[in-house]
Design a protein around this motif. Structure first.
Motif, PDB file in Angstrom:
ATOM      1  N   ILE A   1       0.844  -1.198   0.000  1.00  0.00           N
ATOM      2  CA  ILE A   1       0.000   0.000   0.000  1.00  0.00           C
ATOM      3  C   ILE A   1       0.877   1.245   0.000  1.00  0.00           C
ATOM      4  O   ILE A   1       0.661   2.192  -0.767  1.00  0.00           O
ATOM      5  CB  ILE A   1      -0.935   0.015   1.226  1.00  0.00           C
ATOM      6  N   GLY A   2       1.888   1.261   0.878  1.00  0.00           N
ATOM      7  CA  GLY A   2       2.761   2.413   0.980  1.00  0.00           C
ATOM      8  C   GLY A   2       3.533   2.670  -0.292  1.00  0.00           C
ATOM      9  O   GLY A   2       3.717   3.828  -0.702  1.00  0.00           O
ATOM     10  N   ASN A   3       3.987   1.619  -0.956  1.00  0.00           N
ATOM     11  CA  ASN A   3       4.775   1.807  -2.170  1.00  0.00           C
ATOM     12  C   ASN A   3       3.918   2.243  -3.354  1.00  0.00           C
ATOM     13  O   ASN A   3       4.379   2.995  -4.213  1.00  0.00           O
ATOM     14  CB  ASN A   3       5.550   0.534  -2.498  1.00  0.00           C
ATOM     15  N   THR A   4       2.658   1.772  -3.421  1.00  0.00           N
ATOM     16  CA  THR A   4       1.775   2.293  -4.471  1.00  0.00           C
ATOM     17  C   THR A   4       1.411   3.750  -4.179  1.00  0.00           C
ATOM     18  O   THR A   4       1.272   4.556  -5.102  1.00  0.00           O
ATOM     19  CB  THR A   4       0.493   1.454  -4.596  1.00  0.00           C
ATOM     20  N   ALA A   5       1.301   4.088  -2.894  1.00  0.00           N
ATOM     21  CA  ALA A   5       1.064   5.492  -2.528  1.00  0.00           C
ATOM     22  C   ALA A   5       2.260   6.347  -2.931  1.00  0.00           C
ATOM     23  O   ALA A   5       2.096   7.464  -3.438  1.00  0.00           O
ATOM     24  CB  ALA A   5       0.799   5.605  -1.026  1.00  0.00           C
ATOM     25  N   ALA A   6       3.479   5.835  -2.716  1.00  0.00           N
ATOM     26  CA  ALA A   6       4.684   6.594  -3.045  1.00  0.00           C
ATOM     27  C   ALA A   6       4.751   6.915  -4.531  1.00  0.00           C
ATOM     28  O   ALA A   6       5.060   8.047  -4.931  1.00  0.00           O
ATOM     29  CB  ALA A   6       5.917   5.813  -2.603  1.00  0.00           C
ATOM     30  N   ILE A   7       4.447   5.926  -5.369  1.00  0.00           N
ATOM     31  CA  ILE A   7       4.475   6.159  -6.813  1.00  0.00           C
ATOM     32  C   ILE A   7       3.381   7.138  -7.224  1.00  0.00           C
ATOM     33  O   ILE A   7       3.612   8.051  -8.033  1.00  0.00           O
ATOM     34  CB  ILE A   7       4.325   4.818  -7.563  1.00  0.00           C
ATOM     35  N   THR A   8       2.191   6.963  -6.665  1.00  0.00           N
ATOM     36  CA  THR A   8       1.085   7.872  -6.982  1.00  0.00           C
ATOM     37  C   THR A   8       1.405   9.294  -6.546  1.00  0.00           C
ATOM     38  O   THR A   8       1.197  10.257  -7.302  1.00  0.00           O
ATOM     39  CB  THR A   8      -0.213   7.393  -6.304  1.00  0.00           C
ATOM     40  N   TYR A   9       1.918   9.446  -5.334  1.00  0.00           N
ATOM     41  CA  TYR A   9       2.274  10.776  -4.844  1.00  0.00           C
ATOM     42  C   TYR A   9       3.362  11.401  -5.713  1.00  0.00           C
ATOM     43  O   TYR A   9       3.376  12.618  -5.943  1.00  0.00           O
ATOM     44  CB  TYR A   9       2.754  10.693  -3.394  1.00  0.00           C
ATOM     45  N   GLN A  10       4.279  10.562  -6.220  1.00  0.00           N
ATOM     46  CA  GLN A  10       5.366  11.079  -7.048  1.00  0.00           C
ATOM     47  C   GLN A  10       4.843  11.611  -8.382  1.00  0.00           C
ATOM     48  O   GLN A  10       5.144  12.745  -8.772  1.00  0.00           O
ATOM     49  CB  GLN A  10       6.403   9.978  -7.291  1.00  0.00           C
ATOM     50  N   VAL A  11       4.038  10.798  -9.083  1.00  0.00           N
ATOM     51  CA  VAL A  11       3.564  11.229 -10.405  1.00  0.00           C
ATOM     52  C   VAL A  11       2.563  12.369 -10.302  1.00  0.00           C
ATOM     53  O   VAL A  11       2.391  13.142 -11.249  1.00  0.00           O
ATOM     54  CB  VAL A  11       2.952  10.042 -11.186  1.00  0.00           C
ATOM     55  N   GLU A  12       1.889  12.477  -9.149  1.00  0.00           N
ATOM     56  CA  GLU A  12       0.935  13.567  -8.961  1.00  0.00           C
ATOM     57  C   GLU A  12       1.585  14.792  -8.303  1.00  0.00           C
ATOM     58  O   GLU A  12       0.894  15.763  -7.983  1.00  0.00           O
ATOM     59  CB  GLU A  12      -0.239  13.085  -8.086  1.00  0.00           C
ATOM     60  N   HIS A  13       2.896  14.728  -8.106  1.00  0.00           N
ATOM     61  CA  HIS A  13       3.664  15.834  -7.502  1.00  0.00           C
ATOM     62  C   HIS A  13       3.162  16.191  -6.106  1.00  0.00           C
ATOM     63  O   HIS A  13       3.265  17.342  -5.667  1.00  0.00           O
ATOM     64  CB  HIS A  13       3.615  17.085  -8.404  1.00  0.00           C
ATOM     65  N   MET A  14       2.629  15.186  -5.407  1.00  0.00           N
ATOM     66  CA  MET A  14       2.129  15.433  -4.059  1.00  0.00           C
ATOM     67  C   MET A  14       3.253  15.462  -3.021  1.00  0.00           C
ATOM     68  O   MET A  14       3.028  15.827  -1.867  1.00  0.00           O
ATOM     69  CB  MET A  14       1.106  14.358  -3.687  1.00  0.00           C
ATOM     70  N   LEU A  15       4.465  15.071  -3.432  1.00  0.00           N
ATOM     71  CA  LEU A  15       5.605  15.093  -2.510  1.00  0.00           C
ATOM     72  C   LEU A  15       6.396  16.391  -2.611  1.00  0.00           C
ATOM     73  O   LEU A  15       7.363  16.586  -1.881  1.00  0.00           O
ATOM     74  CB  LEU A  15       6.530  13.897  -2.801  1.00  0.00           C
ATOM     75  N   ASN A  16       5.996  17.257  -3.516  1.00  0.00           N
ATOM     76  CA  ASN A  16       6.673  18.543  -3.668  1.00  0.00           C
ATOM     77  C   ASN A  16       5.977  19.586  -2.796  1.00  0.00           C
ATOM     78  O   ASN A  16       4.747  19.614  -2.709  1.00  0.00           O
ATOM     79  CB  ASN A  16       6.632  18.998  -5.125  1.00  0.00           C
ATOM     80  N   TYR A  17       6.760  20.399  -2.168  1.00  0.00           N
ATOM     81  CA  TYR A  17       6.154  21.450  -1.364  1.00  0.00           C
ATOM     82  C   TYR A  17       7.113  22.625  -1.225  1.00  0.00           C
ATOM     83  O   TYR A  17       8.329  22.490  -1.356  1.00  0.00           O
ATOM     84  CB  TYR A  17       5.730  20.942   0.019  1.00  0.00           C
ATOM     85  N   LEU A  18       6.529  23.792  -0.995  1.00  0.00           N
ATOM     86  CA  LEU A  18       7.280  25.036  -0.879  1.00  0.00           C
ATOM     87  C   LEU A  18       7.151  25.572   0.536  1.00  0.00           C
ATOM     88  O   LEU A  18       6.042  25.682   1.065  1.00  0.00           O
ATOM     89  CB  LEU A  18       6.745  26.070  -1.882  1.00  0.00           C
ATOM     90  N   LEU A  19       8.286  25.885   1.135  1.00  0.00           N
ATOM     91  CA  LEU A  19       8.296  26.511   2.456  1.00  0.00           C
ATOM     92  C   LEU A  19       8.787  27.948   2.323  1.00  0.00           C
ATOM     93  O   LEU A  19       9.847  28.196   1.750  1.00  0.00           O
ATOM     94  CB  LEU A  19       9.214  25.745   3.407  1.00  0.00           C
ATOM     95  N   THR A  20       7.984  28.863   2.838  1.00  0.00           N
ATOM     96  CA  THR A  20       8.375  30.280   2.902  1.00  0.00           C
ATOM     97  C   THR A  20       8.022  30.789   4.294  1.00  0.00           C
ATOM     98  O   THR A  20       7.191  30.189   4.991  1.00  0.00           O
ATOM     99  CB  THR A  20       7.619  31.116   1.848  1.00  0.00           C
ATOM    100  N   PRO A  21       8.621  31.885   4.719  1.00  0.00           N
ATOM    101  CA  PRO A  21       8.248  32.430   6.033  1.00  0.00           C
ATOM    102  C   PRO A  21       6.764  32.745   6.134  1.00  0.00           C
ATOM    103  O   PRO A  21       6.175  32.690   7.213  1.00  0.00           O
ATOM    104  CB  PRO A  21       9.103  33.700   6.133  1.00  0.00           C
ATOM    105  N   GLU A  22       6.137  33.039   4.993  1.00  0.00           N
ATOM    106  CA  GLU A  22       4.723  33.436   5.016  1.00  0.00           C
ATOM    107  C   GLU A  22       3.780  32.256   5.286  1.00  0.00           C
ATOM    108  O   GLU A  22       2.692  32.460   5.811  1.00  0.00           O
ATOM    109  CB  GLU A  22       4.338  34.102   3.682  1.00  0.00           C
ATOM    110  N   ASN A  23       4.190  31.050   4.898  1.00  0.00           N
ATOM    111  CA  ASN A  23       3.260  29.929   5.100  1.00  0.00           C
ATOM    112  C   ASN A  23       3.598  29.084   6.322  1.00  0.00           C
ATOM    113  O   ASN A  23       3.194  27.942   6.429  1.00  0.00           O
ATOM    114  CB  ASN A  23       3.178  29.054   3.844  1.00  0.00           C
ATOM    115  N   LEU A  24       4.361  29.663   7.237  1.00  0.00           N
ATOM    116  CA  LEU A  24       4.717  28.974   8.468  1.00  0.00           C
ATOM    117  C   LEU A  24       4.180  29.725   9.673  1.00  0.00           C
ATOM    118  O   LEU A  24       4.128  30.953   9.689  1.00  0.00           O
ATOM    119  CB  LEU A  24       6.246  28.847   8.584  1.00  0.00           C
TER     120      LEU A  24
END
Length: 502
Positions: free
Chosen positions: A285-308
């Motif tokens: 389950i976790g590995n299919t989630a990892a591939i899905t999150y990767q192709v859907e760019h769900m593992l990418n995120y932006l950190l800025t002082p404004e969103n913390l």
């Protein structure tokens, strides 16, 4: 009673077609849990069979009075079940019949109107039929449809009226004479009682409960990008200790639905627990989630002082915090806020051992100075991250990362700022893991993984253990509306006894 089977079906949910015969998720419901459901079976019958009509009872009998034989027609009509008393309930799990609910020792009150016609006379009154020691047995089999969803069907139904006592509310002695003349009246009542009860239960299970079961979605959305497919991979399993269901447990990409996985789930060990319910979750389950999150760019995120919201992290996203690690960056952009964009390079790899879950990630961290002219790319780091963690589970069966137990190791295998010394790597580990990376993992980890559940299910004292290749979760449960019904049932006992002996 059908509610019991519906609830059991809701517990295990119903899902979509599987590409693999090996499930990524298994669930077991123990007899302890099924017994808990059985406690309200009689209350359900009392509430839902009340006002249920039995077919009319009619016929003709000969009555001898003073050497004269009278032929008397009789009819019991508008026969309605008024209430049930508490009895002895039980439920068993059978391979052939599914879940079989039994209740015995019931006392039932039935009201009816009675009319007799002897030609030269007629009379009408009301009657109370008291059934003592009645019993009901009904079975429902939760199976698997061709699309992997659940289907529910009634497998058996029997009802016995027990002993039958009849009392009339006024009227002449003719009514008692008629009753004495109907030699097979208890058998007739038993036939009508079984017909009414089993017609109700069969329809309720095959139609109402089955429609409710089939209405549950076979897939669960995870945001707008992913779907968890909970198709059954084979029909449910029943034995004397409970029941188990087997589900695909696979993540699917919404925008890239054609993706296929070149790996499959490993076989689960099957063992029992004394707890009410249990789940086996494969690392599949976790590995299919990892591939899905990767192709859907769900593992990418932006950190800025404004969103913390964390003041420490806000201060960390300023070049002043990097003045010792990257002096050139600080020199070019002194006391300047910057952003970090984590770009996942490859799908993470997940491995579950007997101690914990290990996650390996490859990410590029793009650092940009935030200037008056907008973000200015400064440098990037290609990093290999090795994480180890355990999980938390909520009362609604949502599985999330335990950030307090999270441990991480980082190595930089490429950068755009030249060679990085071992001292600088150590400082980067402290900085990115403790201050920056965990915040990103928190954003992803809080999405969690929702196990099959229902709104009224509350998890009690869950325990999570790790085994080679899978996670085992066991817990007891409160079904909130059942708990409420049980309290109402207890309060209703006194009222019933008063009505019964009225």
């Amino acid at each position: 009673m059908g509610l019991i089977y519906t609830i059991a079906a809701v517990f295990v949910l119903n899902l979509h077609v599987s590409y693999s015969m090996l499930p990524g998720l298994q669930m077991a419901v123990s007899m302890h849990a099924l017994g808990y459901l059985a406690q309200i079976g009689e209350e359900y019958l009392n509430q839902n069979l009340t006002s249920t009509k039995l077919d009319d009872i009619s016929g003709t009998v000969d009555i001898d009075v003073l050497f004269i034989t009278y032929s008397v027609d009789y009819i019991f009509y508008d026969i309605k079940i008024e209430s049930f008393s508490n009895g002895i309930t039980s439920i068993i799990s059978s391979k052939e019949k599914g879940l079989v609910f039994m209740i015995s020792g019931i006392n039932v009150i039935i009201r009816a109107n009675v009319y007799i016609d002897g030609g030269i006379f007629d009379a009408e009154t009301k009657a109370q039929l008291s059934l003592r020691g009645a019993s009901v047995v009904a079975g429902a089999l939760l199976g698997s449809a061709s699309d992997g969803s659940f289907i529910l069907s009634c497998t058996t139904c029997q009802a016995n009226s027990g002993s039958v006592d009849v009392d009339f509310s006024g009227g002449s002695s003719w009514f008692f004479e008629v009753m004495d003349a109907i030699a097979d009246f208890p058998e007739i009542v038993n036939e009508k009682f079984q017909s009414a009860v089993c017609d109700f239960l069969t329809k309720m299970i095959n139609k109402d409960a089955n429609n409710k079961v089939k209405s549950f979605p076979t897939q669960v959305e995870v945001g707008d990008e992913a779907i968890i497919d909970y198709a059954q991979t084979k029909p449910p399993y029943y034995d004397s200790k409970g029941m188990a269901t087997f589900h695909k447990g696979e993540f699917l990409s919404v925008h890239h639905p054609s993706i296929k996985y070149n790996f499959s789930a490993n076989p689960f060990p099957f063992f029992r627990t004394k707890r009410m319910m249990s789940f086996w979750l494969s690392e599949y389950i976790g590995n299919t989630a990892a591939i899905t999150y990767q192709v859907e760019h769900m593992l990418n995120y932006l950190l800025t002082p404004e969103n913390l919201n964390n003041k420490i992290l806000i201060n960390a996203l300023n070049t002043h915090a990097l003045r010792l690690i990257m002096p050139n960056f600080y020199k070019e952009y002194p006391n300047t806020n910057y952003s970090v964009f984590f770009d996942s390079l490859l799908a993470p790899q997940i491995r579950i051992t007997e101690k914990m879950c290990y996650i390996r990630l490859w990410t590029r961290s793009n650092i940009s100075a935030i200037t008056s002219k907008g973000p200015v790319p400064a440098f990037s780091l290609n990093m290999n991250l090795n994480l180890s963690t355990i999980f938390n589970i909520s009362k609604t069966l949502k599985l999330t990362l335990d950030l307090k137990a999270l441990k991480a190791d980082l190595s930089v295998f490429d950068s755009q700022i030249g060679d990085i010394s071992s001292t600088e790597v150590t400082l980067l580990k402290i900085f990115f893991i403790d201050l920056v990376l965990k915040e990103g993992i928190k954003l992803i980890g809080e999405r969690g993984f929702q196990l099959p559940s229902v709104d009224d299910l509350e998890v009690v004292n869950p325990k999570i253990s790790f085994n080679d290749g899978f996670i085992f979760i066991e817990f007891d449960a409160n079904i909130l509306f059942i708990s409420k019904k049980l309290e109402e049932s207890k309060r209703g006992i006194t009222n019933f006894l008063g009505a019964y002996f009225k």
